[in-house]
Design a protein around this motif. Structure first.
Motif, PDB file in Angstrom:
ATOM      1  N   VAL A 113      36.313  44.591  41.114  1.00  0.00           N
ATOM      2  CA  VAL A 113      35.441  44.821  39.955  1.00  0.00           C
ATOM      3  C   VAL A 113      35.745  46.187  39.356  1.00  0.00           C
ATOM      4  CG1 VAL A 113      33.050  45.073  39.168  1.00  0.00           C
ATOM      5  CG2 VAL A 113      33.615  43.397  40.941  1.00  0.00           C
ATOM      6  N   LYS A 114      36.049  46.181  38.067  1.00  0.00           N
ATOM      7  CA  LYS A 114      36.210  47.468  37.373  1.00  0.00           C
ATOM      8  C   LYS A 114      34.854  47.820  36.770  1.00  0.00           C
ATOM      9  CE  LYS A 114      41.062  47.818  36.589  1.00  0.00           C
ATOM     10  NZ  LYS A 114      42.086  48.446  35.769  1.00  0.00           N
ATOM     11  N   ILE A 115      34.329  48.955  37.156  1.00  0.00           N
ATOM     12  CA  ILE A 115      32.973  49.318  36.741  1.00  0.00           C
ATOM     13  C   ILE A 115      32.944  49.694  35.255  1.00  0.00           C
ATOM     14  CG2 ILE A 115      31.083  50.974  37.157  1.00  0.00           C
ATOM     15  CD1 ILE A 115      32.127  51.079  40.091  1.00  0.00           C
ATOM     16  N   GLY A 116      34.037  50.217  34.757  1.00  0.00           N
ATOM     17  CA  GLY A 116      34.099  50.537  33.330  1.00  0.00           C
ATOM     18  C   GLY A 116      33.800  51.979  33.037  1.00  0.00           C
TER      19      GLY A 116
END
Lengths: 288, 186
Positions: A113-116
């Protein structure tokens, strides 16, 4: 910090006051080249770039000293460094050949998951070990000195074993890295979580501060946030000035990302920063 | 709890609104369903819900603001609806490339073609999608068939107001000739 590195960073000539380069500024930065000492480029904007974009970077390099600033090394990720990303950052750093480059004390991805954005880690011994391991890997690939930036955080972890200042100090000392002190982030955190930023400065190794970031904060309800969308306010200049008095910084960067003002306002802020950095130089002269 | 497990779960909590709501409501049950033991659940549940929600919301808004920069016309035609549609989209898509905002914007346009929005809005989103594909992909030519004459929307600034475009088949064309880009409608 090893003596050599310390010596190298201390003898490094100050770059002065610069801005975080944004495409919106392209015309203005060339028109005002004499009033901008250097540019900080967001490394991520040039990763996997097409030839015309790299040509634009080359043009910037020919006219300004550049400092690369990356966003996603995710130095606090327990799953380790993304080697593909590291390789791309290394290529940009090698192309620019800057005196230093920077990333953040945070994690931005985990478990696919890329948190952003920049997410805080709990201030634990385990997290320190993760940073030390990841930074060692970055340093083995990129020989240019890496400096680490403090972030704003909106969540706190009761499981933390030490205060943020001690966490930063430990990582800097164990990794032999310099600090990119974001004075706005420090001020925002101090206001949101009720601590004294002067005391924080007392607790971190100010001799390791290489560069500053600054910009105004934005209020969102009862909190301050780092939207990079406001003129630097008096309170943040106060933090800036205090750091200048206490350490030998090599550069300061205005980070403006939104609600862009007329460019004259940006230049005025740089002039203010330059003036405050002169205090530092005057201090050195009077000491002699 | 190892930092790795904690970060894996936190990354999902920050980006998955349904999981976050469920965890805040029933931490033990949701934690157990996600492989956390009692101590691990307690450690994460100690984070103040208000802080967790505020941070997650800030991530959403940062992401939306970045996407809006790529899609000024879609932002204009969707107006207040944009946030709601992007919120739904953001729950099902996590960009993975280094050009994450570009990837996000492109995929959001694609998702809008299946959303319950006006045909005009779908056409504008399709126009911006094709434009991004052209500039991002380096094609020599891109042609986009539209059901509306959206030239006025395209040529006026994204902030301007005016009458709705008429339904009429149009083709938007982007063409690279000798390193120069030409764009026109036929």
């Amino acid at each position: 910090m090893s003596e050599d590195r310390n010596q190298k960073q201390n003898t490094q000539k100050s770059l002065g006051a610069g801005i975080g380069f944004r495409e919106q500024f392209r015309g203005s930065v060339f028109l005002n080249q004499d009033k901008i000492d250097f540019l900080e480029i967001t490394t991520d904007h040039y990763l996997d770039a097409k030839p015309d974009k790299l040509g634009a970077l080359k043009l910037l390099k020919e006219h300004f000293p550049l400092i690369p600033h990356s966003l996603e090394l995710s130095l606090g990720s327990a799953e380790g460094i993304d080697e593909e990303y590291l390789e791309k950052v290394a290529e940009i750093v090698e192309f620019i050949k800057p005196p230093w480059f920077s990333d953040h004390l945070c994690f931005t991805r985990s478990g696919g998951v890329k948190i952003g954005h920049l997410a805080p880690v709990p201030y634990t011994k385990e997290a320190v070990r993760v940073f030390v391991k990841n930074i060692a890997q970055v340093k083995s690939r990129i020989k240019t000195p890496l400096i680490l930036e403090n972030i704003t955080y909106l969540v706190r972890f009761p499981s933390s074993e030490m205060p943020e200042s001690e966490f930063i100090k430990t990582i800097l000392e164990e990794t032999d890295c310099g600090l990119l002190l974001d004075v706005t982030n420090l001020y925002i955190n101090s206001q949101n979580f009720g601590f004294c930023w002067r005391k924080f400065l007392d607790e971190i190794p100010l001799e390791r501060v290489v560069q500053l970031h600054f910009v105004g904060s934005n209020r969102h309800g009862k909190r301050l946030i780092d939207a990079h969308a406001n003129k630097t306010e008096r309170e943040i200049w106060e933090v800036f000035a205090e750091v200048c008095k206490r350490s030998e910084i090599k550069g300061a960067v205005l980070e403006r990302d939104a609600d862009f003002p007329p460019f004259e306002e940006i230049l005025e802020e740089l002039e203010t920063a330059r003036g405050l950095m002169k205090i530092q130089n005057l201090k050195k002269v009077s000491a002699v | 709890m190892s930092l790795l497990e904690q970060q894996n779960f936190l990354a999902r909590l920050y980006t998955d609104a349904a999981l976050r709501r469920a965890f805040l409501l029933m931490p033990e049950k949701v934690g157990a369903e996600n492989g956390l033991n009692e101590k691990e659940v307690t450690e994460i549940a100690e984070i103040m819900p208000e802080e967790l929600n505020f941070f997650a919301e800030s991530l959403f808004w940062k992401r939306l603001r970045e996407v809006e920069k790529f899609l000024p016309l879609t932002k204009k035609v969707l107006a207040g609806e944009l946030t709601e549609h992007f919120r739904e989209f953001s729950q099902n898509f996590n960009p993975q490339t280094v050009n994450k905002h570009f990837e996000d914007a492109l995929e959001f346009c694609r998702s809008l073609s299946k959303s319950k929005i006006s045909e005009l809005s779908k056409n504008v989103a399709k126009f911006e999608q094709k434009k991004l594909e052209f500039f991002g992909g380096g094609q020599r030519i891109t042609i986009c068939k539209l059901d509306f004459d959206i030239r006025r929307i395209v040529r006026q600034s994204a902030d301007s107001q005016g009458e709705s475009p008429k339904r009429k088949t149009k083709f938007a064309v982007w063409l690279r000739v000798n390193r120069k880009v030409k764009h026109f409608f036929v």
